[in-house]
Design a protein around this motif. Structure first.
Motif, short mmCIF file in Angstrom:
data_model
loop_
_atom_site.label_atom_id
_atom_site.label_comp_id
_atom_site.label_asym_id
_atom_site.label_seq_id
_atom_site.Cartn_x
_atom_site.Cartn_y
_atom_site.Cartn_z
N GLY A 45 -56.06 -58.08 -58.85
CA GLY A 45 -54.73 -58.26 -58.19
C GLY A 45 -53.71 -58.22 -59.24
N MET A 46 -52.58 -58.02 -59.09
CA MET A 46 -51.49 -57.89 -60.11
C MET A 46 -50.87 -59.12 -60.32
SD MET A 46 -48.67 -54.81 -61.03
CE MET A 46 -47.22 -55.52 -60.10
N LEU A 47 -50.82 -59.92 -61.55
CA LEU A 47 -50.24 -60.76 -62.02
C LEU A 47 -49.14 -60.52 -62.97
CD1 LEU A 47 -50.66 -63.89 -61.18
CD2 LEU A 47 -52.08 -62.28 -60.23
N ASN A 68 -52.26 -67.47 -58.19
CA ASN A 68 -51.92 -66.51 -57.00
C ASN A 68 -50.68 -66.03 -57.33
OD1 ASN A 68 -52.00 -64.98 -54.59
ND2 ASN A 68 -51.52 -66.92 -53.18
N HIS A 69 -50.48 -64.44 -57.04
CA HIS A 69 -49.03 -63.94 -57.01
C HIS A 69 -48.14 -64.39 -56.17
CE1 HIS A 69 -45.84 -61.07 -57.42
NE2 HIS A 69 -46.11 -60.66 -56.14
N SER A 70 -47.67 -65.52 -56.12
CA SER A 70 -46.70 -66.28 -55.19
C SER A 70 -46.02 -67.27 -55.96
CB SER A 70 -47.72 -66.85 -54.07
OG SER A 70 -48.17 -68.37 -54.33
N LEU A 80 -53.50 -49.62 -55.63
CA LEU A 80 -53.37 -49.83 -53.99
C LEU A 80 -52.01 -50.50 -54.11
CD1 LEU A 80 -57.02 -50.94 -53.35
CD2 LEU A 80 -56.12 -48.73 -53.57
N VAL A 81 -50.92 -49.87 -53.60
CA VAL A 81 -49.68 -50.32 -53.50
C VAL A 81 -49.11 -50.60 -52.07
CG1 VAL A 81 -47.20 -49.72 -54.08
CG2 VAL A 81 -49.07 -49.01 -55.76
N GLY A 82 -49.79 -49.55 -51.14
CA GLY A 82 -49.51 -49.62 -49.89
C GLY A 82 -50.10 -50.75 -49.11
N ALA A 83 -49.30 -51.32 -48.18
CA ALA A 83 -49.66 -52.75 -47.51
C ALA A 83 -48.90 -52.80 -46.42
CB ALA A 83 -49.66 -53.89 -48.44
N LEU A 117 -52.03 -41.32 -51.52
CA LEU A 117 -52.36 -41.70 -50.01
C LEU A 117 -51.41 -42.35 -49.38
CD1 LEU A 117 -55.05 -42.27 -47.91
CD2 LEU A 117 -55.22 -44.35 -48.67
N ASP A 118 -50.84 -42.01 -48.14
CA ASP A 118 -49.90 -42.94 -47.49
C ASP A 118 -50.15 -42.44 -45.98
OD1 ASP A 118 -47.57 -44.14 -46.29
OD2 ASP A 118 -46.81 -43.80 -48.37
N LEU A 119 -49.56 -43.11 -44.97
CA LEU A 119 -49.86 -42.90 -43.41
C LEU A 119 -49.36 -41.62 -43.08
CD1 LEU A 119 -48.32 -46.49 -42.52
CD2 LEU A 119 -50.83 -45.98 -42.80
N THR A 140 -52.01 -45.37 -53.68
CA THR A 140 -51.46 -45.57 -52.06
C THR A 140 -50.04 -45.90 -51.97
OG1 THR A 140 -51.92 -47.95 -51.90
CG2 THR A 140 -54.03 -46.34 -51.77
N GLY A 141 -49.71 -45.75 -50.93
CA GLY A 141 -48.14 -46.13 -50.42
C GLY A 141 -47.13 -45.34 -51.32
N ALA A 142 -47.72 -44.07 -51.61
CA ALA A 142 -46.91 -43.24 -52.58
C ALA A 142 -45.67 -42.90 -51.96
CB ALA A 142 -47.94 -41.90 -52.53
N ALA A 143 -45.25 -42.93 -50.71
CA ALA A 143 -43.80 -42.64 -50.21
C ALA A 143 -42.98 -44.09 -50.43
CB ALA A 143 -44.04 -42.27 -48.95
N GLY A 144 -43.68 -45.12 -51.00
CA GLY A 144 -42.75 -46.24 -50.90
C GLY A 144 -41.73 -46.13 -52.15
N GLN A 145 -41.24 -47.30 -52.35
CA GLN A 145 -40.22 -47.54 -53.31
C GLN A 145 -40.78 -47.75 -54.63
OE1 GLN A 145 -37.03 -50.74 -53.57
NE2 GLN A 145 -38.76 -51.99 -52.65
N ILE A 146 -41.94 -48.46 -54.67
CA ILE A 146 -42.81 -48.84 -56.04
C ILE A 146 -43.42 -47.41 -56.62
CG2 ILE A 146 -44.67 -49.95 -56.96
CD1 ILE A 146 -44.02 -52.23 -55.43
N GLY A 147 -43.90 -46.56 -55.33
CA GLY A 147 -44.19 -45.39 -55.60
C GLY A 147 -43.40 -44.47 -56.53
N VAL A 152 -61.12 -51.17 -45.32
CA VAL A 152 -61.31 -49.58 -45.56
C VAL A 152 -61.20 -49.12 -46.57
CG1 VAL A 152 -60.18 -47.64 -44.51
CG2 VAL A 152 -60.72 -49.52 -42.79
N GLN A 153 -60.10 -49.46 -47.23
CA GLN A 153 -60.10 -48.96 -48.50
C GLN A 153 -61.00 -49.35 -49.82
OE1 GLN A 153 -55.81 -49.22 -49.73
NE2 GLN A 153 -55.29 -48.03 -47.92
N GLY A 154 -61.36 -50.56 -49.82
CA GLY A 154 -62.54 -50.95 -50.44
C GLY A 154 -63.70 -50.30 -50.38
N VAL A 173 -54.73 -54.02 -57.17
CA VAL A 173 -54.27 -54.11 -55.91
C VAL A 173 -52.57 -54.57 -56.32
CG1 VAL A 173 -53.98 -55.21 -53.73
CG2 VAL A 173 -56.26 -54.39 -54.79
N VAL A 174 -51.58 -53.86 -55.83
CA VAL A 174 -50.39 -54.42 -55.78
C VAL A 174 -49.65 -54.96 -54.43
CG1 VAL A 174 -47.64 -53.61 -56.63
CG2 VAL A 174 -49.87 -52.78 -57.80
N GLY A 175 -50.15 -54.31 -53.40
CA GLY A 175 -49.55 -54.59 -52.10
C GLY A 175 -50.11 -55.97 -51.75
N ASN A 176 -49.05 -56.53 -51.24
CA ASN A 176 -49.31 -58.25 -50.84
C ASN A 176 -50.04 -58.41 -49.91
OD1 ASN A 176 -48.13 -59.40 -53.57
ND2 ASN A 176 -46.17 -58.84 -52.88
N PRO A 177 -50.55 -59.69 -49.66
CA PRO A 177 -51.08 -60.59 -50.60
C PRO A 177 -51.90 -60.08 -51.55
CG PRO A 177 -51.85 -61.20 -48.81
CD PRO A 177 -50.97 -59.94 -48.40
#
Ligand code: NAI
Length: 327
Positions: free
Chosen positions: A157-159, A189-191, A86-89, A41-43, A10-17, A111-113, A128-132
């Motif tokens: 979640g990605m640590l 937490n990834h924070s 799951l990158v898009g957030a 998947l993207d918007l 997801t978020g395939a158009a983004g910079q991580i994608g 929705v995605q889960g 899940v990469v998309g934050n938080p």
């Protein structure tokens, strides 16, 4: 030859994608003999951009890329997926409160889960990469559990980016190669509250804590450098970390699927280990083999470490409370 595995991103158009997809298609994530199909998947407004990325994927003529498509429908993207990234957030926009950010993302990840649990393979692995990302993974897992079918332990979640950041700081401090460093864990937490814990790290049998032998470095340099690295990258680059985030996602899934003799940090739903409440998605030291992971048990948690772990846990418990009404 092997049957292709289906990887939804997801978020395939983004910079991580843009950093991630080419490396998946080249075999770096699932193996150099494993064909893949990319289900992107993207918007709706990003569909054109994803089509451009697929054109570039085509133009690489990757031998392992058995297919790629884009959609704005989660049910289509996750259909029969073996792996979901799951990158898009929803990013934080100007003036947005933390609670608003959590609920905006809650709407996406419920929705995605649900769509994953209804459509993906039963043993799907979800990162899940998309934050938080910890709480987004917690939300996706909770939505998936309502449907049943998929394995609740497989919503992560990605640590790993924090883990890799910490590894390089330790390598630079000790002068030892990064590949020699074993037994690092990043708890929580990834924070900036994450606790990168090098008490157990060895390099060719030597204790890294003994090699560093600098009591103030941990609190004054190491933890702030790792914890605030994301902000430092934005400051330097004018954009958030993308290639290193994509690299960490590849590392996480590769180790989970193909196994790892070494400890890795995975953000996984707690089973109660180390006193972390069941279901909270938390960075733990893990071992992977046969496509499964287990949390390494029995590590000593001293008073200092317990304090650090409690702080990052408190943040995750607050996030959990903020999204509780949505689940
Ligand atoms: P970006 O803004 O370049 O791309 C995000 C993409 O997601 C956009 O194409 C957007 O249209 C899409 N998107 C938004 N909502 C969506 C939805 N509901 N369904 C499908 N696609 C959707 O962002 P970038 O730089 O690629 O980062 C993505 C996420 O990764 C951010 O949330 C960022 O904070 C997070 N991140 C996490 C890291 C970690 O260590 N866990 C490290 C770095 C970034």
């Amino acid at each position: 030859s092997k049957a292709p595995l289906r990887v939804a991103v997801t978020g395939a158009a983004g910079q991580i994608g843009y950093s991630l997809l080419f490396r998946i298609a080249s075999g770096e994530m699932l193996g150099k003999d494993q064909p893949v199909i990319l289900q992107l998947l993207d918007l709706p407004q990003a569909q054109q951009a994803v089509k451009g990325v697929i054109m570039e994927l085509d133009d690489c003529a990757f031998p392992l890329l058995a297919g790629a498509f884009t959609t704005d429908d989660p049910a289509v993207a996750f259909k029969d997926a073996d792996v979901c990234l799951l990158v898009g957030a929803r990013p934080r926009s100007k003036g947005m409160e933390r609670a608003d950010l959590l609920t905006a993302n809650g709407a996406i990840f419920t929705v995605q889960g649900k769509a994953i649990a209804e459509n993906a393979k039963e043993d799907v692995k979800v990162l899940v990469v998309g934050n938080p990302c910890n709480t987004n993974a917690y939300i996706a897992r909770a939505a998936a559990i309502k449907v049943g079918r998929t394995n609740p332990a497989n919503y992560h979640g990605m640590l790993r980016l924090d883990h890799n950041r910490a590894l390089t700081q330790l390598a630079q401090k000790t002068g030892r190669p990064v590949s020699s460093l074993k037994q690092l864990v990043v708890w929580g937490n990834h924070s900036p509250s994450m606790y990168a814990d090098y008490r157990f790290v060895t390099s060719n049998g030597d204790s890294v804590k003994a090699l560093i032998n600098d009591p103030v470095w941990n609190n004054d340099v190491f933890l702030p450098t790792v914890g605030k690295r994301g902000a430092a990258i934005i400051e330097a680059r004018g954009l958030s970390s993308a290639a290193s985030a994509a690299n960490a996602a590849i590392d996480h899934i590769r180790d989970w699927v193909l196994g790892s003799d070494e400890w890795v940090t995975l953000g996984v739903p707690s089973d109660g280990s180390y006193g972390i409440p069941e279901g909270i998605v938390f960075g733990f030291p893990c071992k992977c083999s046969g496509g499964k992971y287990e949390i390494i048990q029995g590590l000593e948690i001293d008073e200092y470490s317990r304090g650090k772990i409690n702080l990052t846990l408190k943040e995750l418990e607050d996030e959990r409370a903020a999204v509780a009404s949505m689940l």
